[in-house]
Design an enzyme around this catalytic site. Structure first.
Site, PDB file in Angstrom:
ATOM      1  N   ASP A 146       5.953  16.467  -5.541  1.00  0.00           N
ATOM      2  CA  ASP A 146       5.131  16.468  -4.339  1.00  0.00           C
ATOM      3  C   ASP A 146       4.295  17.727  -4.203  1.00  0.00           C
ATOM      4  O   ASP A 146       3.111  17.665  -3.869  1.00  0.00           O
ATOM      5  CB  ASP A 146       6.030  16.317  -3.112  1.00  0.00           C
ATOM      6  CG  ASP A 146       5.376  15.437  -2.076  1.00  0.00           C
ATOM      7  OD1 ASP A 146       4.554  15.959  -1.299  1.00  0.00           O
ATOM      8  OD2 ASP A 146       5.632  14.228  -2.076  1.00  0.00           O
ATOM      9  N   HIS A 157       3.224   4.131  -6.894  1.00  0.00           N
ATOM     10  CA  HIS A 157       1.822   4.247  -7.351  1.00  0.00           C
ATOM     11  C   HIS A 157       1.538   3.323  -8.533  1.00  0.00           C
ATOM     12  O   HIS A 157       0.492   2.676  -8.582  1.00  0.00           O
ATOM     13  CB  HIS A 157       1.499   5.695  -7.755  1.00  0.00           C
ATOM     14  CG  HIS A 157       1.391   6.629  -6.587  1.00  0.00           C
ATOM     15  ND1 HIS A 157       1.142   7.980  -6.727  1.00  0.00           N
ATOM     16  CD2 HIS A 157       1.497   6.427  -5.250  1.00  0.00           C
ATOM     17  CE1 HIS A 157       1.098   8.554  -5.539  1.00  0.00           C
ATOM     18  NE2 HIS A 157       1.327   7.636  -4.629  1.00  0.00           N
ATOM     19  N   LYS A 189      -1.742  11.842  -5.434  1.00  0.00           N
ATOM     20  CA  LYS A 189      -0.980  12.705  -6.339  1.00  0.00           C
ATOM     21  C   LYS A 189       0.463  12.699  -5.884  1.00  0.00           C
ATOM     22  O   LYS A 189       0.693  12.490  -4.686  1.00  0.00           O
ATOM     23  CB  LYS A 189      -1.533  14.124  -6.381  1.00  0.00           C
ATOM     24  CG  LYS A 189      -1.874  14.779  -5.049  1.00  0.00           C
ATOM     25  CD  LYS A 189      -0.886  14.869  -3.948  1.00  0.00           C
ATOM     26  CE  LYS A 189       0.399  15.606  -4.215  1.00  0.00           C
ATOM     27  NZ  LYS A 189       1.301  15.599  -3.022  1.00  0.00           N
ATOM     28  N   SER A 197      -0.498  -3.208   4.129  1.00  0.00           N
ATOM     29  CA  SER A 197       0.816  -2.612   4.341  1.00  0.00           C
ATOM     30  C   SER A 197       1.850  -3.614   3.862  1.00  0.00           C
ATOM     31  O   SER A 197       1.537  -4.787   3.642  1.00  0.00           O
ATOM     32  CB  SER A 197       1.000  -2.332   5.836  1.00  0.00           C
ATOM     33  OG  SER A 197       2.343  -2.027   6.117  1.00  0.00           O
ATOM     34  N   ARG A 198       3.090  -3.146   3.735  1.00  0.00           N
ATOM     35  CA  ARG A 198       4.150  -4.098   3.414  1.00  0.00           C
ATOM     36  C   ARG A 198       4.464  -4.959   4.632  1.00  0.00           C
ATOM     37  O   ARG A 198       5.152  -5.953   4.525  1.00  0.00           O
ATOM     38  CB  ARG A 198       5.404  -3.357   2.946  1.00  0.00           C
ATOM     39  CG  ARG A 198       5.230  -2.630   1.612  1.00  0.00           C
ATOM     40  CD  ARG A 198       6.329  -1.617   1.418  1.00  0.00           C
ATOM     41  NE  ARG A 198       6.376  -0.699   2.551  1.00  0.00           N
ATOM     42  CZ  ARG A 198       7.407   0.075   2.856  1.00  0.00           C
ATOM     43  NH1 ARG A 198       8.482   0.050   2.114  1.00  0.00           N
ATOM     44  NH2 ARG A 198       7.352   0.880   3.906  1.00  0.00           N
ATOM     45  N   ALA A 236      -2.372   8.402   4.428  1.00  0.00           N
ATOM     46  CA  ALA A 236      -3.342   7.307   4.611  1.00  0.00           C
ATOM     47  C   ALA A 236      -4.117   7.518   5.910  1.00  0.00           C
ATOM     48  O   ALA A 236      -5.338   7.329   5.963  1.00  0.00           O
ATOM     49  CB  ALA A 236      -2.622   5.958   4.630  1.00  0.00           C
TER      50      ALA A 236
END
Ligand SMILES: NC(=O)c1ccc[n+]([C@@H]2O[C@H](COP(=O)([O-])OP(=O)(O)OC[C@H]3O[C@@H](n4cnc5c(N)ncnc54)[C@H](OP(=O)(O)O)[C@@H]3O)[C@@H](O)[C@H]2O)c1
Length: 331
Positions: free
Chosen positions: A179, A80, A98, A37-38, A17
């Site tokens: 990943d 996601h 991704k 954000s959380r 990010a």
């Protein structure tokens, strides 16, 4: 229709990010107007670092913000589906990191949701937007090396990663394949489409994620791709495409090349260099430029990163995981 300046929201405040926010600064027609954000503290700190006007301590507020043209989802892949789904449900357009989701089922749900709502959705497969990768694909499509017979590509990083790292955490979709392996798989499928058969082997961690995976993809034409990914060894991270009349080699960093070499049978090798006007090779700007172009054109999908291609990659990743025995919580 999206106005001249595209207003971005960023969902999550981790490593990629921050990279993306920094790269958007170089684009005069892009502006990051909000971050979520959380936690409010993380949102505030990220907003201050990048000069972002609105900071939300929950995802819902960002999703409900009508003064955002597109949200960039940068959570771990396990989140996601939830994050992108929330934004699409609320009417936002989405660029999602991704691998697109943990598995094909989640990917199909997001694609169906976007198509149903008429919203833009794209996997942040920045390799497909890279000018050098596009140039390579154009050469291959033009027959520069004849019919593609084989592709090899690898992406491995040395680590070591502690057990607490997301790359080793099954709950966060850890392991090399999702990943890193997504790059060699996506590269092979960019050139050859979806394979008809897949074999794979892996070494798994105690937590049950893949430390390294090798897979062979095959096509009805007889073409083969060999792909390898690792979180326990830094590989060449190179790629090679061999055709009936030649070969193209891309050295280290095949998904953001500074050059590649075309070997046509019977001719001297030709070296293709990246254009310095395209910016730093690691810049994520090209995917952002493609999203903004598509939004201004009123498109809901990018022809460079089509959703059916993303689904085909997710189908391959599912198949490889099936062969190597990696399952994530809830699957
Ligand atoms: N395109 C690329 O080159 C590239 C490079 C690296 C990673 N990625 C992809 O980008 C995604 C994020 O990777 P990263 O390296 O940025 O990870 P990261 O540094 O761990 O950051 C992920 C962020 O997501 C939020 N988060 C963490 N755990 C979460 C959870 N369980 N549920 C929901 N949100 C959570 C956190 O932000 P808050 O605390 O603000 O909620 C965290 O900072 C992954 O899917 C990865 O594959 C892409």
């Amino acid at each position: 229709m999206v106005e001249q300046r595209v207003r971005w929201g960023i969902l999550a405040t981790g490593g990629i990010a921050a990279t993306f926010a920094a790269d958007l600064v170089d684009l005069p027609d892009a502006e990051v107007v909000a971050v979520a954000s959380r936690s409010q503290a993380s949102a505030d700190a990220f907003a201050e670092r990048f000069g972002i006007g609105r900071a939300y301590g929950d995802w819902e507020s960002l999703a409900a913000d009508e003064d955002i043209d597109v949200v960039y989802v940068a959570t771990p892949h396990s989140a996601h589906r939830a994050a992108a789904g929330l934004c699409l449900e609320a009417g936002r357009n989405v660029l999602c990191e991704k691998p697109f989701t943990l598995n094909l089922r989640e990917a199909e749900e997001l694609v169906a949701l976007a198509r149903d709502r008429g919203r833009f959705l794209m996997e942040a497969m920045w390799m497909y937007c890279n000018p050098m990768v596009r140039r390579l694909k154009a050469l291959v499509d033009d027959g520069a090396i004849g019919e593609v017979r084989s592709v090899s590509a690898d992406f491995g990083i040395a680590g070591p990663f502690p057990a607490s790292h997301r790359l080793r955490d099954p709950a966060q979709g850890g392991g090399a394949l999702l990943d890193l392996g997504v790059y060699p798989v996506s590269f092979a499928q960019l050139l050859l489409g979806e394979p008809s058969d897949i074999t794979a082997r892996a070494a798994l961690s105690d937590e049950g994620v893949d430390l390294q995976t090798g897979a062979v993809l095959s096509w009805e034409s007889g073409a083969l791709a060999s792909v390898h990914c690792s979180i326990v060894g830094g590989t060449a991270t190179a790629a090679s495409v061999t055709g009936s009349q030649g070969r193209i080699d891309i050295p280290h960093g095949f998904f953001f090349p500074d050059h590649f070499v075309l070997h046509r049978d019977g001719r001297d090798p030709e070296k293709f260099l990246a254009d310095s006007a395209d910016g730093p090779r690691t810049s994520m700007r090209h995917e952002a430029i493609e999203v903004m172009r598509a939004l201004r054109a009123g498109e809901t999908e990018s022809p460079l990163v089509p959703l059916d291609g993303t689904l085909a990659v997710m189908r391959t990743l599912d198949a490889i995981r099936d062969r190597i025995g990696v399952r994530y919580p809830g699957e």
